[in-house]
Design a protein around this motif. Sequence first.
Motif, PDB file in Angstrom:
ATOM      1  N   GLU A  67       0.833  -1.203   0.000  1.00  0.00           N
ATOM      2  CA  GLU A  67       0.000   0.000   0.000  1.00  0.00           C
ATOM      3  C   GLU A  67       0.868   1.254   0.000  1.00  0.00           C
ATOM      4  O   GLU A  67       0.593   2.209  -0.731  1.00  0.00           O
ATOM      5  CB  GLU A  67      -0.935   0.003   1.211  1.00  0.00           C
ATOM      6  CG  GLU A  67      -2.054  -1.007   1.127  1.00  0.00           C
ATOM      7  CD  GLU A  67      -2.886  -1.058   2.406  1.00  0.00           C
ATOM      8  OE1 GLU A  67      -2.751  -0.147   3.268  1.00  0.00           O
ATOM      9  OE2 GLU A  67      -3.666  -2.022   2.545  1.00  0.00           O
ATOM     10  N   ARG A  69       3.971   1.509  -1.078  1.00  0.00           N
ATOM     11  CA  ARG A  69       4.645   1.616  -2.372  1.00  0.00           C
ATOM     12  C   ARG A  69       3.703   2.200  -3.427  1.00  0.00           C
ATOM     13  O   ARG A  69       4.099   3.051  -4.217  1.00  0.00           O
ATOM     14  CB  ARG A  69       5.156   0.241  -2.805  1.00  0.00           C
ATOM     15  CG  ARG A  69       5.943   0.301  -4.101  1.00  0.00           C
ATOM     16  CD  ARG A  69       6.687  -0.948  -4.404  1.00  0.00           C
ATOM     17  NE  ARG A  69       5.837  -2.123  -4.351  1.00  0.00           N
ATOM     18  CZ  ARG A  69       6.254  -3.340  -4.614  1.00  0.00           C
ATOM     19  NH1 ARG A  69       7.510  -3.553  -4.932  1.00  0.00           N
ATOM     20  NH2 ARG A  69       5.439  -4.361  -4.555  1.00  0.00           N
ATOM     21  N   LYS A  70       2.466   1.742  -3.410  1.00  0.00           N
ATOM     22  CA  LYS A  70       1.476   2.257  -4.364  1.00  0.00           C
ATOM     23  C   LYS A  70       1.240   3.747  -4.128  1.00  0.00           C
ATOM     24  O   LYS A  70       1.193   4.534  -5.081  1.00  0.00           O
ATOM     25  CB  LYS A  70       0.174   1.470  -4.226  1.00  0.00           C
ATOM     26  CG  LYS A  70      -0.888   1.870  -5.206  1.00  0.00           C
ATOM     27  CD  LYS A  70      -2.134   1.006  -5.045  1.00  0.00           C
ATOM     28  CE  LYS A  70      -3.220   1.433  -6.002  1.00  0.00           C
ATOM     29  NZ  LYS A  70      -4.448   0.661  -5.797  1.00  0.00           N
ATOM     30  N   ALA A  71       1.121   4.154  -2.856  1.00  0.00           N
ATOM     31  CA  ALA A  71       0.897   5.564  -2.527  1.00  0.00           C
ATOM     32  C   ALA A  71       2.088   6.420  -2.966  1.00  0.00           C
ATOM     33  O   ALA A  71       1.902   7.508  -3.532  1.00  0.00           O
ATOM     34  CB  ALA A  71       0.655   5.715  -1.023  1.00  0.00           C
ATOM     35  N   SER A  73       4.189   5.739  -5.385  1.00  0.00           N
ATOM     36  CA  SER A  73       4.208   5.775  -6.844  1.00  0.00           C
ATOM     37  C   SER A  73       3.213   6.800  -7.384  1.00  0.00           C
ATOM     38  O   SER A  73       3.512   7.541  -8.327  1.00  0.00           O
ATOM     39  CB  SER A  73       3.881   4.389  -7.409  1.00  0.00           C
ATOM     40  OG  SER A  73       4.879   3.478  -7.099  1.00  0.00           O
ATOM     41  N   GLN A  74       2.039   6.868  -6.785  1.00  0.00           N
ATOM     42  CA  GLN A  74       1.033   7.857  -7.208  1.00  0.00           C
ATOM     43  C   GLN A  74       1.503   9.268  -6.883  1.00  0.00           C
ATOM     44  O   GLN A  74       1.323  10.178  -7.669  1.00  0.00           O
ATOM     45  CB  GLN A  74      -0.295   7.576  -6.518  1.00  0.00           C
ATOM     46  CG  GLN A  74      -0.979   6.322  -7.019  1.00  0.00           C
ATOM     47  CD  GLN A  74      -2.235   5.975  -6.224  1.00  0.00           C
ATOM     48  OE1 GLN A  74      -2.512   6.580  -5.189  1.00  0.00           O
ATOM     49  NE2 GLN A  74      -2.969   4.999  -6.718  1.00  0.00           N
ATOM     50  N   TRP A  75       2.131   9.423  -5.738  1.00  0.00           N
ATOM     51  CA  TRP A  75       2.615  10.741  -5.305  1.00  0.00           C
ATOM     52  C   TRP A  75       3.699  11.251  -6.256  1.00  0.00           C
ATOM     53  O   TRP A  75       3.703  12.406  -6.641  1.00  0.00           O
ATOM     54  CB  TRP A  75       3.136  10.621  -3.878  1.00  0.00           C
ATOM     55  CG  TRP A  75       3.785  11.872  -3.349  1.00  0.00           C
ATOM     56  CD1 TRP A  75       3.188  13.053  -3.050  1.00  0.00           C
ATOM     57  CD2 TRP A  75       5.175  12.034  -3.064  1.00  0.00           C
ATOM     58  NE1 TRP A  75       4.114  13.948  -2.579  1.00  0.00           N
ATOM     59  CE2 TRP A  75       5.335  13.345  -2.584  1.00  0.00           C
ATOM     60  CE3 TRP A  75       6.282  11.207  -3.165  1.00  0.00           C
ATOM     61  CZ2 TRP A  75       6.574  13.849  -2.210  1.00  0.00           C
ATOM     62  CZ3 TRP A  75       7.511  11.713  -2.782  1.00  0.00           C
ATOM     63  CH2 TRP A  75       7.646  13.020  -2.314  1.00  0.00           C
ATOM     64  N   ARG A  76       4.618  10.347  -6.664  1.00  0.00           N
ATOM     65  CA  ARG A  76       5.686  10.748  -7.590  1.00  0.00           C
ATOM     66  C   ARG A  76       5.138  11.058  -8.973  1.00  0.00           C
ATOM     67  O   ARG A  76       5.637  11.929  -9.667  1.00  0.00           O
ATOM     68  CB  ARG A  76       6.735   9.655  -7.706  1.00  0.00           C
ATOM     69  CG  ARG A  76       7.656   9.582  -6.535  1.00  0.00           C
ATOM     70  CD  ARG A  76       8.775   8.638  -6.807  1.00  0.00           C
ATOM     71  NE  ARG A  76       8.231   7.368  -7.301  1.00  0.00           N
ATOM     72  CZ  ARG A  76       8.850   6.223  -7.271  1.00  0.00           C
ATOM     73  NH1 ARG A  76      10.054   6.153  -6.798  1.00  0.00           N
ATOM     74  NH2 ARG A  76       8.283   5.132  -7.716  1.00  0.00           N
ATOM     75  N   ALA A  77       4.095  10.334  -9.383  1.00  0.00           N
ATOM     76  CA  ALA A  77       3.514  10.555 -10.715  1.00  0.00           C
ATOM     77  C   ALA A  77       2.859  11.918 -10.809  1.00  0.00           C
ATOM     78  O   ALA A  77       2.812  12.515 -11.883  1.00  0.00           O
ATOM     79  CB  ALA A  77       2.507   9.440 -11.022  1.00  0.00           C
ATOM     80  N   LYS A  78       2.349  12.443  -9.702  1.00  0.00           N
ATOM     81  CA  LYS A  78       1.686  13.756  -9.685  1.00  0.00           C
ATOM     82  C   LYS A  78       2.709  14.874  -9.788  1.00  0.00           C
ATOM     83  O   LYS A  78       2.396  15.939 -10.280  1.00  0.00           O
ATOM     84  CB  LYS A  78       0.874  13.924  -8.404  1.00  0.00           C
ATOM     85  CG  LYS A  78      -0.339  13.046  -8.329  1.00  0.00           C
ATOM     86  CD  LYS A  78      -1.064  13.258  -7.026  1.00  0.00           C
ATOM     87  CE  LYS A  78      -2.246  12.306  -6.906  1.00  0.00           C
ATOM     88  NZ  LYS A  78      -2.959  12.488  -5.638  1.00  0.00           N
ATOM     89  N   SER A  79       3.911  14.666  -9.325  1.00  0.00           N
ATOM     90  CA  SER A  79       4.918  15.738  -9.291  1.00  0.00           C
ATOM     91  C   SER A  79       5.436  16.072 -10.645  1.00  0.00           C
ATOM     92  O   SER A  79       5.578  15.452 -11.565  1.00  0.00           O
ATOM     93  CB  SER A  79       6.088  15.334  -8.391  1.00  0.00           C
ATOM     94  OG  SER A  79       5.634  15.170  -7.075  1.00  0.00           O
TER      95      SER A  79
END
Length: 79
Positions: A67, A69-71, A73-79
């Motif tokens: 969970e 790791r998924k969070a 990954s989503q956080w980095r994708a937004k940046s």
Amino acid sequence: MDLTVKIGYDEILGLVKQLPASKIKQLQVVINQDFISKKAKQEISAFQEFLLKGPVMSDKELEQFNENRKAFSQWRAKS
């Protein structure tokens, strides 16, 4: 009766270099066939034992890790 002598690497190398080429080749064959394979098996076994004694995650910890790791990954994708 066993005799143990402590000789440094450089000293051993110097002694080996003094051998005739045929004896160096013979030494190389013996080392490759017997010594290295036995030593490698011992080292691998010791390493495997080390890994097996290591910590493991519980199912709950693994779920939390995934969970997180998924969070991230989503956080980095937004940046």
